[in-house]
Write an enzyme that holds these catalytic residues in place. Sequence first.
Site, PDB file in Angstrom:
ATOM      1  CD  GLU A  30      -2.685  -1.035  -0.189  1.00 31.80           C
ATOM      2  OE1 GLU A  30      -3.129  -0.087  -0.701  1.00 31.80           O
ATOM      3  OE2 GLU A  30      -2.982  -2.112  -0.522  1.00 31.80           O
ATOM      4  CD  GLU A  38      -2.293  -4.100  -7.440  1.00 30.90           C
ATOM      5  OE1 GLU A  38      -2.188  -5.328  -6.343  1.00 30.90           O
ATOM      6  OE2 GLU A  38      -2.619  -3.074  -6.884  1.00 30.90           O
TER       7      GLU A  38
END
Length: 268
Positions: free
Chosen positions: A135, A192
């Site tokens: 994150e 990602e």
Amino acid sequence: MKRPLIMSALFVILLIGCVTSPTGRRQLMLVSEESAIAASKEAYVQMLEPYAKDGKIDNNPVLKKRVYRITGRLIAQAIKMRPETKNWDWSIKIIDDPKTVNAWAMAGGKMALYTGLVEKIKPTDDELAQVLGHEISHALAKHSAEKMSVALASNAGVLAVGVLTDSKGLALSGAALAAAVAIQMPNSRSAESEADRIGIELAAKAGYDPRAAATLWEKMAKSGGSRPPEFLSTHPSPENREERLGEIAPQMMKYYNQKGERPSYPLK
């Protein structure tokens, strides 16, 4: 006359709005990171407010201590990677929602972790560090600004159609969609992959075993049975994620095995 002028303008905007990410990937960046940080700061408060009113923010002292300890060490490494982020108002809040398996980060280091991820995935500290490092990497790589930029570019196209067809309703829908995409839509698979790569390095440098990255995603994939956890809906899996992380892990061991105490950022 309108059509070629509008399309030419869109082409120029897209051309000058491209930058390079920390891993060398080309990014569309029509929204500055500063603007994304300002927007995220406001959105962060609004998103957490309902939980705060119900007393569902940071209400488990043991979990809070654990999460803050891991996150503080990761942020210290993030600041080493991008020194200017020492001026960010870094924050993580733990949301008491046992049904939600999720975590997210916004521009400027505004983060949240749902208790459902901890209770259902049952991550070790090394695995939780992979979640949080992932994150933090989204913030470091300016992925919020990138998603906002993609939304704006899409909206610009809709606005162009609105001008060409005199359809104000269509243009307004595009503006609303642009605002929603930046906050709620999934990351791209390339983003990602980038967050995976940066996150595993941050975690290793913070003293967390990089081999835990592969086991974390294995647990994520198994969680929820036929209904994948919410985390995977906003973090779509790049091809062969576990295998790729397993291949990267040996390269990260030199950071993990470094001697000495790991620095920590003081979270409030």
